[in-house]
Motif scaffolding. Structure first.
Motif, PDB file in Angstrom:
ATOM      1  N   SER A  67      30.546  42.128  38.870  1.00 27.54           N
ATOM      2  CA  SER A  67      31.386  43.187  38.324  1.00 27.54           C
ATOM      3  C   SER A  67      32.510  43.539  39.283  1.00 27.54           C
ATOM      4  CB  SER A  67      30.551  44.423  38.018  1.00 27.54           C
ATOM      5  OG  SER A  67      29.861  44.801  39.184  1.00 27.54           O
ATOM      6  N   LEU A  68      32.240  43.367  40.571  1.00 28.68           N
ATOM      7  CA  LEU A  68      33.286  43.667  41.545  1.00 28.68           C
ATOM      8  C   LEU A  68      34.323  42.549  41.565  1.00 28.68           C
ATOM      9  CD1 LEU A  68      34.462  45.198  44.018  1.00 28.68           C
ATOM     10  CD2 LEU A  68      33.023  43.737  45.419  1.00 28.68           C
ATOM     11  N   ILE A  69      33.843  41.335  41.743  1.00 29.64           N
ATOM     12  CA  ILE A  69      34.805  40.256  41.964  1.00 29.64           C
ATOM     13  C   ILE A  69      35.569  39.875  40.702  1.00 29.64           C
ATOM     14  CG2 ILE A  69      33.589  39.321  43.944  1.00 29.64           C
ATOM     15  CD1 ILE A  69      32.477  37.169  42.178  1.00 29.64           C
ATOM     16  N   SER A  70      34.980  40.160  39.546  1.00 29.13           N
ATOM     17  CA  SER A  70      35.700  39.776  38.331  1.00 29.13           C
ATOM     18  C   SER A  70      36.958  40.622  38.129  1.00 29.13           C
ATOM     19  CB  SER A  70      34.786  39.861  37.110  1.00 29.13           C
ATOM     20  OG  SER A  70      34.343  41.175  36.969  1.00 29.13           O
ATOM     21  N   THR A  71      37.089  41.674  38.955  1.00 29.93           N
ATOM     22  CA  THR A  71      38.309  42.490  38.841  1.00 29.93           C
ATOM     23  C   THR A  71      39.466  41.886  39.639  1.00 29.93           C
ATOM     24  OG1 THR A  71      37.618  43.832  40.701  1.00 29.93           O
ATOM     25  CG2 THR A  71      37.052  44.652  38.513  1.00 29.93           C
ATOM     26  N   LEU A  72      39.147  40.891  40.444  1.00 25.09           N
ATOM     27  CA  LEU A  72      40.207  40.250  41.236  1.00 25.09           C
ATOM     28  C   LEU A  72      40.941  39.185  40.415  1.00 25.09           C
ATOM     29  CD1 LEU A  72      38.510  39.645  44.696  1.00 25.09           C
ATOM     30  CD2 LEU A  72      40.259  41.308  44.160  1.00 25.09           C
ATOM     31  N   PRO A  73      42.220  38.969  40.606  1.00 22.91           N
ATOM     32  CA  PRO A  73      43.076  39.771  41.444  1.00 22.91           C
ATOM     33  C   PRO A  73      43.437  41.098  40.776  1.00 22.91           C
ATOM     34  CG  PRO A  73      44.343  38.037  40.411  1.00 22.91           C
ATOM     35  CD  PRO A  73      42.933  37.850  39.976  1.00 22.91           C
ATOM     36  N   ILE A  74      43.570  42.127  41.609  1.00 21.92           N
ATOM     37  CA  ILE A  74      44.040  43.426  41.108  1.00 21.92           C
ATOM     38  C   ILE A  74      45.533  43.461  41.426  1.00 21.92           C
ATOM     39  CG2 ILE A  74      43.723  45.927  41.243  1.00 21.92           C
ATOM     40  CD1 ILE A  74      41.016  45.186  42.782  1.00 21.92           C
ATOM     41  N   GLY A  75      46.341  43.250  40.430  1.00 19.85           N
ATOM     42  CA  GLY A  75      47.779  43.089  40.694  1.00 19.85           C
ATOM     43  C   GLY A  75      47.966  41.879  41.586  1.00 19.85           C
ATOM     44  N   ASN A  76      48.546  42.104  42.759  1.00 22.65           N
ATOM     45  CA  ASN A  76      48.726  40.986  43.679  1.00 22.65           C
ATOM     46  C   ASN A  76      47.619  40.893  44.721  1.00 22.65           C
ATOM     47  OD1 ASN A  76      51.104  40.005  42.538  1.00 22.65           O
ATOM     48  ND2 ASN A  76      52.320  41.555  43.602  1.00 22.65           N
ATOM     49  N   ILE A  77      46.628  41.768  44.583  1.00 26.06           N
ATOM     50  CA  ILE A  77      45.545  41.746  45.583  1.00 26.06           C
ATOM     51  C   ILE A  77      44.488  40.731  45.151  1.00 26.06           C
ATOM     52  CG2 ILE A  77      43.750  43.111  46.714  1.00 26.06           C
ATOM     53  CD1 ILE A  77      45.556  45.586  46.083  1.00 26.06           C
ATOM     54  N   ASN A  78      44.309  39.712  45.981  1.00 35.44           N
ATOM     55  CA  ASN A  78      43.339  38.674  45.609  1.00 35.44           C
ATOM     56  C   ASN A  78      42.228  38.570  46.644  1.00 35.44           C
ATOM     57  OD1 ASN A  78      44.680  37.536  47.739  1.00 35.44           O
ATOM     58  ND2 ASN A  78      44.705  35.481  46.869  1.00 35.44           N
ATOM     59  N   TYR A  79      42.082  39.636  47.444  1.00 34.56           N
ATOM     60  CA  TYR A  79      41.154  39.556  48.561  1.00 34.56           C
ATOM     61  C   TYR A  79      40.538  40.926  48.815  1.00 34.56           C
ATOM     62  CZ  TYR A  79      40.112  39.505  53.613  1.00 34.56           C
ATOM     63  OH  TYR A  79      39.537  39.634  54.837  1.00 34.56           O
ATOM     64  N   VAL A  80      39.218  40.957  49.004  1.00 38.93           N
ATOM     65  CA  VAL A  80      38.586  42.232  49.376  1.00 38.93           C
ATOM     66  C   VAL A  80      37.694  42.033  50.594  1.00 38.93           C
ATOM     67  CG1 VAL A  80      38.579  43.329  47.093  1.00 38.93           C
ATOM     68  CG2 VAL A  80      36.646  41.903  47.779  1.00 38.93           C
ATOM     69  N   LEU A  81      37.484  43.124  51.280  1.00 37.43           N
ATOM     70  CA  LEU A  81      36.669  43.082  52.490  1.00 37.43           C
ATOM     71  C   LEU A  81      35.709  44.262  52.449  1.00 37.43           C
ATOM     72  CD1 LEU A  81      37.976  42.440  56.034  1.00 37.43           C
ATOM     73  CD2 LEU A  81      36.700  44.522  55.616  1.00 37.43           C
ATOM     74  N   MET A  82      34.447  43.994  52.721  1.00 39.93           N
ATOM     75  CA  MET A  82      33.466  45.079  52.763  1.00 39.93           C
ATOM     76  C   MET A  82      32.755  45.035  54.102  1.00 39.93           C
ATOM     77  SD  MET A  82      31.784  44.861  48.984  1.00 39.93           S
ATOM     78  CE  MET A  82      31.856  43.096  48.881  1.00 39.93           C
ATOM     79  N   GLN A  83      32.676  46.177  54.713  1.00 36.54           N
ATOM     80  CA  GLN A  83      32.096  46.194  56.044  1.00 36.54           C
ATOM     81  C   GLN A  83      30.755  46.915  56.035  1.00 36.54           C
ATOM     82  OE1 GLN A  83      34.830  47.427  59.011  1.00 36.54           O
ATOM     83  NE2 GLN A  83      33.463  46.899  60.685  1.00 36.54           N
ATOM     84  N   GLY A  84      29.760  46.260  56.630  1.00 35.97           N
ATOM     85  CA  GLY A  84      28.451  46.885  56.764  1.00 35.97           C
ATOM     86  C   GLY A  84      28.008  46.831  58.207  1.00 35.97           C
ATOM     87  N   ILE A  85      26.829  47.343  58.464  1.00 39.99           N
ATOM     88  CA  ILE A  85      26.357  47.391  59.856  1.00 39.99           C
ATOM     89  C   ILE A  85      26.070  45.984  60.385  1.00 39.99           C
ATOM     90  CG2 ILE A  85      24.487  48.212  61.363  1.00 39.99           C
ATOM     91  CD1 ILE A  85      24.276  50.612  59.326  1.00 39.99           C
ATOM     92  N   ASP A  86      25.433  45.178  59.528  1.00 42.23           N
ATOM     93  CA  ASP A  86      25.011  43.859  60.004  1.00 42.23           C
ATOM     94  C   ASP A  86      25.962  42.735  59.645  1.00 42.23           C
ATOM     95  OD1 ASP A  86      22.738  44.753  61.238  1.00 42.23           O
ATOM     96  OD2 ASP A  86      21.573  44.713  59.383  1.00 42.23           O
ATOM     97  N   GLY A  87      27.063  43.063  59.048  1.00 45.01           N
ATOM     98  CA  GLY A  87      27.979  41.991  58.696  1.00 45.01           C
ATOM     99  C   GLY A  87      29.141  42.458  57.853  1.00 45.01           C
TER     100      GLY A  87
END
Lengths: 165, 186
Positions: A67-87
């Motif tokens: 559900s998250l990635i199917s929204t890409l690209p959002i306009g010209n945004i074709n990349y997302v980054l998620m930060q967690g404690i272990d990675g």
């Protein structure tokens, strides 16, 4: 499974392994997905990830990110980054063909990994494109002639007449 | 004038190891089903020939009527192909390994996929390996997979000819019923 399809999937898997080898001290895992978020191939870095780690052993979990990635690209945004404690999770859209997802060890390597993702996106686009066209090509198309209940009845009667034990 | 050939497309779905290949193999022992034959587009459009990509069986019923059976690869990594294979199908048989609840649960994702993408295509669920001691009962399977009330869940022993035929005929009956209902509303 057909040889061509299997061969292309193997090539995709090989690319995933190559991505890990580009930065073996940082990249924990690589997933390559189709445009619907289905994992086609993945590779894990056995130095950084233990075999018992269910997170990395479960591509099904990764595909729940659909559900998250199917929204890409959002306009010209074709990349997302998620930060967690272990990675850190970095996802790059491979144009209209799919997604490349990498799980990183630390934030220090975000920039480098982004460059690696970009580097492989053309090659993966080409492979996914080939995979989709081979899959479609090798299927029989059903002729668009309407089937009637009588046709089905004929099949049932045919089966009953042939089925002798 | 060349008579158009009618093609009935039936898909055999289910997770890896559920018994799809065994089912088609058993059927081919009693019915004149050709397996391991190349699927050729030439049969359709005289343009090209390609080799088979899936478990496949073909049964000629009349000069102008053939039945195609397509087995869907059960592994999730091939799930991008499920939709492609299922396109244009008249009905599908969804086989689950009912030897344990865990094996039935493995089918949840694939069954949901088919229900979501092909909500109106007639189908039945075949609970394979019902001959195994302590096999999961049909009611539990229906509950685990959240099978709609009107969808049949049938016992199956894929290695047994009579059982395999019974399930195939049941699916055909469902397809016929749907066609009759559709034609009534036209």
């Amino acid at each position: 499974m057909d040889g061509d399809i299997q061969r292309i999937i193997n090539e995709i898997k090989l690319s995933a392994e190559e991505i890990i080898s580009e930065s073996p001290d940082q990249i924990k895992a690589v997933y390559i997905m189709d445009k619907e978020g289905t994992v086609i191939a993945y590779a894990t870095n056995i130095i950084l990830v233990s075999a018992g780690d269910t997170f990395f052993a479960a591509p099904r979990f990764i595909s729940s990110l659909k559900s998250l990635i199917s929204t890409l690209p959002i306009g010209n945004i074709n990349y997302v980054l998620m930060q967690g404690i272990d990675g850190i999770v970095q996802i790059l859209s491979i144009r209209d063909m799919g997604y490349l997802m990498v799980i990183n060890n630390s934030e220090a390597s975000i920039g480098l990994t982004r460059i690696i993702l970009e580097k492989y996106s053309d090659k993966l686009y080409e492979l996914l494109n080939r995979l989709m066209s081979v899959s479609e090509e090798e299927l029989i198309e059903v002729v668009n002639v309407e089937i009637t209940p009588k046709d089905i009845e004929d099949v049932i009667n045919f089966i009953r007449s042939k089925a002798t034990f | 004038m060349v008579m158009p050939i009618k093609t009935i497309k039936i898909v055999i779905a289910g997770p890896y190891g559920a018994g799809k290949t065994t089912f088609v193999k058993t059927l081919s022992e009693v019915l004149p089903i050709e397996t391991d034959v190349p699927v050729t587009k030439s049969a359709i459009d005289n343009k090209r020939s390609t080799t088979v990509a899936f478990d496949y069986g073909r049964m000629k019923v009349r000069e102008d009527l053939v039945v195609h059976l397509f087995g869907v690869p059960g592994q999730e990594r091939f799930s991008f192909m499920w939709k492609i294979i299922a396109r244009g199908m008249h009905g599908y048989l969804f086989i689950v390994d009912s030897s344990s609840e865990d094996r039935v649960k493995e089918a949840i994702g694939m069954y949901s996929f088919f229900r979501e993408n092909f909500p109106n295509v007639p189908h039945i669920i075949a609970a394979n390996k019902q001959d195994v001691p302590n096999a999961v009962d049909l009611y539990t399977i229906k509950s685990i997979l959240k099978v709609p009330y009107e969808i049949k869940v049938m016992p199956l022993i894929a290695t047994n000819k009579r059982s395999a035929l019974f399930v195939l005929v049941a699916l055909l009956e469902e397809i016929k019923k749907t066609l009759l209902e559709t034609s009534r509303f036209r």
